[in-house]
Design a protein around this motif. Structure first.
Motif, PDB file in Angstrom:
ATOM      1  N   GLY A   1      32.077 -17.735-118.707  1.00  0.00           N
ATOM      2  CA  GLY A   1      32.841 -18.499-119.675  1.00  0.00           C
ATOM      3  C   GLY A   1      34.053 -19.206-119.089  1.00  0.00           C
ATOM      4  O   GLY A   1      34.912 -18.574-118.477  1.00  0.00           O
ATOM      5  N   VAL A   2      34.122 -20.521-119.273  1.00  0.00           N
ATOM      6  CA  VAL A   2      35.299 -21.315-118.932  1.00  0.00           C
ATOM      7  C   VAL A   2      35.612 -22.185-120.145  1.00  0.00           C
ATOM      8  O   VAL A   2      34.718 -22.820-120.715  1.00  0.00           O
ATOM      9  CB  VAL A   2      35.065 -22.191-117.689  1.00  0.00           C
ATOM     10  CG1 VAL A   2      36.315 -23.012-117.370  1.00  0.00           C
ATOM     11  CG2 VAL A   2      34.681 -21.334-116.486  1.00  0.00           C
ATOM     12  N   SER A   3      36.861 -22.217-120.543  1.00  0.00           N
ATOM     13  CA  SER A   3      37.261 -22.978-121.720  1.00  0.00           C
ATOM     14  C   SER A   3      37.315 -24.469-121.399  1.00  0.00           C
ATOM     15  O   SER A   3      38.178 -24.932-120.654  1.00  0.00           O
ATOM     16  CB  SER A   3      38.633 -22.500-122.217  1.00  0.00           C
ATOM     17  OG  SER A   3      39.030 -23.226-123.351  1.00  0.00           O
ATOM     18  N   THR A   4      36.370 -25.215-121.952  1.00  0.00           N
ATOM     19  CA  THR A   4      36.288 -26.665-121.753  1.00  0.00           C
ATOM     20  C   THR A   4      35.836 -27.306-123.062  1.00  0.00           C
ATOM     21  O   THR A   4      35.361 -26.614-123.966  1.00  0.00           O
ATOM     22  CB  THR A   4      35.255 -27.022-120.657  1.00  0.00           C
ATOM     23  OG1 THR A   4      33.934 -26.709-121.156  1.00  0.00           O
ATOM     24  CG2 THR A   4      35.500 -26.250-119.372  1.00  0.00           C
TER      25      THR A   4
ATOM     26  N   ILE B   1      37.822 -12.595-119.663  1.00  0.00           N
ATOM     27  CA  ILE B   1      36.536 -13.132-119.203  1.00  0.00           C
ATOM     28  C   ILE B   1      36.535 -14.654-119.221  1.00  0.00           C
ATOM     29  O   ILE B   1      36.178 -15.302-118.235  1.00  0.00           O
ATOM     30  CB  ILE B   1      35.374 -12.597-120.075  1.00  0.00           C
ATOM     31  CG1 ILE B   1      35.244 -11.081-119.920  1.00  0.00           C
ATOM     32  CG2 ILE B   1      34.062 -13.279-119.686  1.00  0.00           C
ATOM     33  CD1 ILE B   1      34.854 -10.619-118.533  1.00  0.00           C
ATOM     34  N   THR B   2      36.923 -15.229-120.334  1.00  0.00           N
ATOM     35  CA  THR B   2      36.918 -16.693-120.471  1.00  0.00           C
ATOM     36  C   THR B   2      38.181 -17.272-119.838  1.00  0.00           C
ATOM     37  O   THR B   2      39.293 -17.014-120.301  1.00  0.00           O
ATOM     38  CB  THR B   2      36.842 -17.101-121.949  1.00  0.00           C
ATOM     39  OG1 THR B   2      35.686 -16.498-122.535  1.00  0.00           O
ATOM     40  CG2 THR B   2      36.741 -18.612-122.074  1.00  0.00           C
ATOM     41  N   LYS B   3      38.000 -18.035-118.796  1.00  0.00           N
ATOM     42  CA  LYS B   3      39.126 -18.585-118.033  1.00  0.00           C
ATOM     43  C   LYS B   3      39.449 -20.016-118.477  1.00  0.00           C
ATOM     44  O   LYS B   3      38.566 -20.745-118.928  1.00  0.00           O
ATOM     45  CB  LYS B   3      38.785 -18.601-116.533  1.00  0.00           C
ATOM     46  CG  LYS B   3      38.429 -17.240-115.959  1.00  0.00           C
ATOM     47  CD  LYS B   3      39.639 -16.331-115.919  1.00  0.00           C
ATOM     48  CE  LYS B   3      39.334 -15.001-115.259  1.00  0.00           C
ATOM     49  NZ  LYS B   3      40.511 -14.122-115.227  1.00  0.00           N
ATOM     50  N   SER B   4      40.689 -20.396-118.310  1.00  0.00           N
ATOM     51  CA  SER B   4      41.015 -21.812-118.472  1.00  0.00           C
ATOM     52  C   SER B   4      40.457 -22.563-117.267  1.00  0.00           C
ATOM     53  O   SER B   4      40.243 -21.975-116.194  1.00  0.00           O
ATOM     54  CB  SER B   4      42.530 -22.010-118.538  1.00  0.00           C
ATOM     55  OG  SER B   4      43.125 -21.765-117.273  1.00  0.00           O
ATOM     56  N   SER B   5      40.206 -23.849-117.438  1.00  0.00           N
ATOM     57  CA  SER B   5      39.652 -24.644-116.330  1.00  0.00           C
ATOM     58  C   SER B   5      40.541 -24.577-115.103  1.00  0.00           C
ATOM     59  O   SER B   5      40.058 -24.388-113.971  1.00  0.00           O
ATOM     60  CB  SER B   5      39.490 -26.107-116.770  1.00  0.00           C
ATOM     61  OG  SER B   5      38.608 -26.217-117.835  1.00  0.00           O
ATOM     62  N   ARG B   6      41.836 -24.721-115.303  1.00  0.00           N
ATOM     63  CA  ARG B   6      42.773 -24.754-114.176  1.00  0.00           C
ATOM     64  C   ARG B   6      42.789 -23.430-113.431  1.00  0.00           C
ATOM     65  O   ARG B   6      42.743 -23.398-112.190  1.00  0.00           O
ATOM     66  CB  ARG B   6      44.178 -25.098-114.701  1.00  0.00           C
ATOM     67  CG  ARG B   6      45.161 -25.549-113.616  1.00  0.00           C
ATOM     68  CD  ARG B   6      44.847 -26.947-113.124  1.00  0.00           C
ATOM     69  NE  ARG B   6      45.721 -27.377-112.058  1.00  0.00           N
ATOM     70  CZ  ARG B   6      46.886 -27.991-112.251  1.00  0.00           C
ATOM     71  NH1 ARG B   6      47.322 -28.240-113.471  1.00  0.00           N
ATOM     72  NH2 ARG B   6      47.612 -28.390-111.212  1.00  0.00           N
TER      73      ARG B   6
ATOM     74  N   THR C   1      28.851 -18.337-105.363  1.00  0.00           N
ATOM     75  CA  THR C   1      29.977 -17.525-105.820  1.00  0.00           C
ATOM     76  C   THR C   1      30.130 -17.651-107.329  1.00  0.00           C
ATOM     77  O   THR C   1      29.871 -18.710-107.897  1.00  0.00           O
ATOM     78  CB  THR C   1      31.295 -17.951-105.138  1.00  0.00           C
ATOM     79  OG1 THR C   1      32.373 -17.171-105.661  1.00  0.00           O
ATOM     80  CG2 THR C   1      31.610 -19.409-105.389  1.00  0.00           C
ATOM     81  N   PHE C   2      30.546 -16.544-107.974  1.00  0.00           N
ATOM     82  CA  PHE C   2      30.885 -16.613-109.395  1.00  0.00           C
ATOM     83  C   PHE C   2      32.206 -17.339-109.598  1.00  0.00           C
ATOM     84  O   PHE C   2      32.515 -17.779-110.692  1.00  0.00           O
ATOM     85  CB  PHE C   2      30.986 -15.205-109.985  1.00  0.00           C
ATOM     86  CG  PHE C   2      29.655 -14.530-110.195  1.00  0.00           C
ATOM     87  CD1 PHE C   2      28.838 -14.906-111.249  1.00  0.00           C
ATOM     88  CD2 PHE C   2      29.217 -13.544-109.341  1.00  0.00           C
ATOM     89  CE1 PHE C   2      27.616 -14.291-111.452  1.00  0.00           C
ATOM     90  CE2 PHE C   2      27.995 -12.914-109.532  1.00  0.00           C
ATOM     91  CZ  PHE C   2      27.188 -13.287-110.583  1.00  0.00           C
ATOM     92  N   GLY C   3      33.005 -17.412-108.547  1.00  0.00           N
ATOM     93  CA  GLY C   3      34.269 -18.147-108.625  1.00  0.00           C
ATOM     94  C   GLY C   3      35.472 -17.289-108.917  1.00  0.00           C
ATOM     95  O   GLY C   3      36.589 -17.637-108.529  1.00  0.00           O
ATOM     96  N   CYS C   4      35.275 -16.156-109.611  1.00  0.00           N
ATOM     97  CA  CYS C   4      36.410 -15.285-109.916  1.00  0.00           C
ATOM     98  C   CYS C   4      35.911 -13.855-110.116  1.00  0.00           C
ATOM     99  O   CYS C   4      34.727 -13.621-110.380  1.00  0.00           O
ATOM    100  CB  CYS C   4      37.173 -15.773-111.142  1.00  0.00           C
ATOM    101  SG  CYS C   4      36.243 -15.665-112.687  1.00  0.00           S
TER     102      CYS C   4
ATOM    103  N   HIS D   1      34.150 -12.785-113.570  1.00  0.00           N
ATOM    104  CA  HIS D   1      32.774 -13.241-113.729  1.00  0.00           C
ATOM    105  C   HIS D   1      31.828 -12.506-112.778  1.00  0.00           C
ATOM    106  O   HIS D   1      30.652 -12.314-113.102  1.00  0.00           O
ATOM    107  CB  HIS D   1      32.696 -14.748-113.507  1.00  0.00           C
ATOM    108  CG  HIS D   1      33.403 -15.531-114.565  1.00  0.00           C
ATOM    109  ND1 HIS D   1      33.413 -16.915-114.601  1.00  0.00           N
ATOM    110  CD2 HIS D   1      34.134 -15.137-115.635  1.00  0.00           C
ATOM    111  CE1 HIS D   1      34.112 -17.317-115.641  1.00  0.00           C
ATOM    112  NE2 HIS D   1      34.567 -16.251-116.277  1.00  0.00           N
ATOM    113  N   ALA D   2      32.334 -12.086-111.624  1.00  0.00           N
ATOM    114  CA  ALA D   2      31.515 -11.297-110.703  1.00  0.00           C
ATOM    115  C   ALA D   2      31.195  -9.932-111.319  1.00  0.00           C
ATOM    116  O   ALA D   2      30.060  -9.451-111.225  1.00  0.00           O
ATOM    117  CB  ALA D   2      32.249 -11.113-109.379  1.00  0.00           C
ATOM    118  N   VAL D   3      32.175  -9.312-111.960  1.00  0.00           N
ATOM    119  CA  VAL D   3      31.957  -8.016-112.624  1.00  0.00           C
ATOM    120  C   VAL D   3      30.965  -8.189-113.777  1.00  0.00           C
ATOM    121  O   VAL D   3      30.032  -7.388-113.932  1.00  0.00           O
ATOM    122  CB  VAL D   3      33.290  -7.438-113.142  1.00  0.00           C
ATOM    123  CG1 VAL D   3      33.042  -6.197-113.997  1.00  0.00           C
ATOM    124  CG2 VAL D   3      34.209  -7.092-111.974  1.00  0.00           C
ATOM    125  N   LEU D   4      31.157  -9.233-114.576  1.00  0.00           N
ATOM    126  CA  LEU D   4      30.237  -9.493-115.686  1.00  0.00           C
ATOM    127  C   LEU D   4      28.826  -9.756-115.173  1.00  0.00           C
ATOM    128  O   LEU D   4      27.840  -9.294-115.765  1.00  0.00           O
ATOM    129  CB  LEU D   4      30.735 -10.677-116.512  1.00  0.00           C
ATOM    130  CG  LEU D   4      29.894 -11.049-117.744  1.00  0.00           C
ATOM    131  CD1 LEU D   4      29.756  -9.874-118.698  1.00  0.00           C
ATOM    132  CD2 LEU D   4      30.516 -12.250-118.466  1.00  0.00           C
TER     133      LEU D   4
END
Length: 316
Positions: A230-233, A244-249, A265-268, A271-274
């Protein structure tokens, strides 16, 4: 016989311990990135003078444009939303002093790439972010209940990554350096019901990226699939941010720490844990009719609530 059983369970235990160790090493990339090597501040600039970002007018693409400019890159922004790009470009130029070039293009079309190639002529492109993408529907739904936009989705999610990579990879190979980030999705890591075409398109992006990395890593080029949850866009209806849900920045800043940590990569960390948790769930559970119906019921209830709120606002 008893000895054979003992050896079997000993071997099984060793395999499980090895698997756990490998998983711990994977998580350590997110927990302790410095142990895996800190990127020098000049890393991105060393790739080349310009970064090209698709889908740059909003969301993750906008965040990559701003963040890469803050790290010393000139930026080429490509999107169909000209006014949004102009606003972001002005923000970048005023805050960082970097140059911004805008190319208006609709990635749901297939006849745009000659125009893009012409506008990229003469630029030393060190970074490409293939970010542009679209959902099959604003909400999860079965395949036949979604709009018949299959061609648009494939052009936007699949063809764009292939075509843009072909345009930029040539000069990266000649200079023997470059970075390509293909923004995929964790939904592409398994066949995801209610997101059938979207999930399949992102599976392509991830597989494409990993195969290309195997082909070009010896030539000094890094190609990585970024597979967030989840990324807020705007595409995700600007979900409320949480653990869990990250801001784009925030997501982009963290993901850029991991660009040299493998082909995917999951990027963070969140998200890797999820992702690890999701991998423990048998696919038959996710694919069960009951689970799908439960998700659809939640969506229907949410839509009803939103309609009721709109009615109340109109009455006021």
């Amino acid at each position: 016989m008893e000895l054979l059983v003992q050896q079997f369970f000993t071997a099984l235990g060793l395999i499980l311990c090895l698997q756990l160790l490998l998983k711990c090493l994977e998580f350590s990339k997110y927990l302790f990135p410095r142990l895996w090597g800190v990127l020098p501040s000049s890393f991105f600039q060393r790739m080349g003078e310009w970064a090209v970002v698709t889908g740059a007018g909003d969301g993750i693409g906008k965040a990559y444009s701003i963040e890469l400019a803050s790290r010393g890159m000139n930026v080429v922004m490509i999107s169909r939303t000209l006014e949004k790009m102009q606003k972001v470009a002005l923000e970048i130029e005023q805050s960082t002093g970097r140059n911004v070039k805008i190319i208006q293009a609709d990635f749901t079309k297939s006849n745009i790439y000659a125009h893009i190639e012409e506008n990229l002529q003469g630029l030393e492109i060190g970074i490409l972010v293939n970010n542009v993408g679209m959902l099959h529907s604003p909400d999860p739904c079965c395949f036949l209940d979604a709009p018949n936009n299959d061609e648009n989705l494939i052009n936007c999610n699949v063809i764009s990554a292939v075509k843009m990579t072909r345009l930029v990879l040539k000069q990266m190979e000649q200079r023997r350096k470059g970075l390509i980030l293909n923004i995929s999705s964790a939904f592409g890591s398994f066949p995801c019901p209610l997101y059938a075409t979207y999930s399949a398109s992102k599976a392509f992006v991830t597989t494409f990226s990993r195969a290309l990395q195997a082909e070009y890593k010896s030539k000094g080029i890094t190609i990585q699939a970024v597979t967030p949850y989840g990324v807020s866009t705007p595409m995700t209806k600007n979900l409320s941010t949480n653990i869990i849900t990250k801001s784009s920045r925030d997501f982009v800043r963290e993901s850029l720490k991991h660009v040299t940590h493998g082909s995917e990569t999951f990027g963070c960390l969140a998200h890797a844990v999820l992702g690890w948790i999701m991998n423990q769930i048998p696919l038959w559970v996710i694919h069960s009719t009951r689970v799908q119906q439960c998700i659809l019921n939640i969506i229907i209830a949410k839509q009803r609530k939103e309609k009721e709120m709109l009615k109340k606002e109109k009455i006021r």
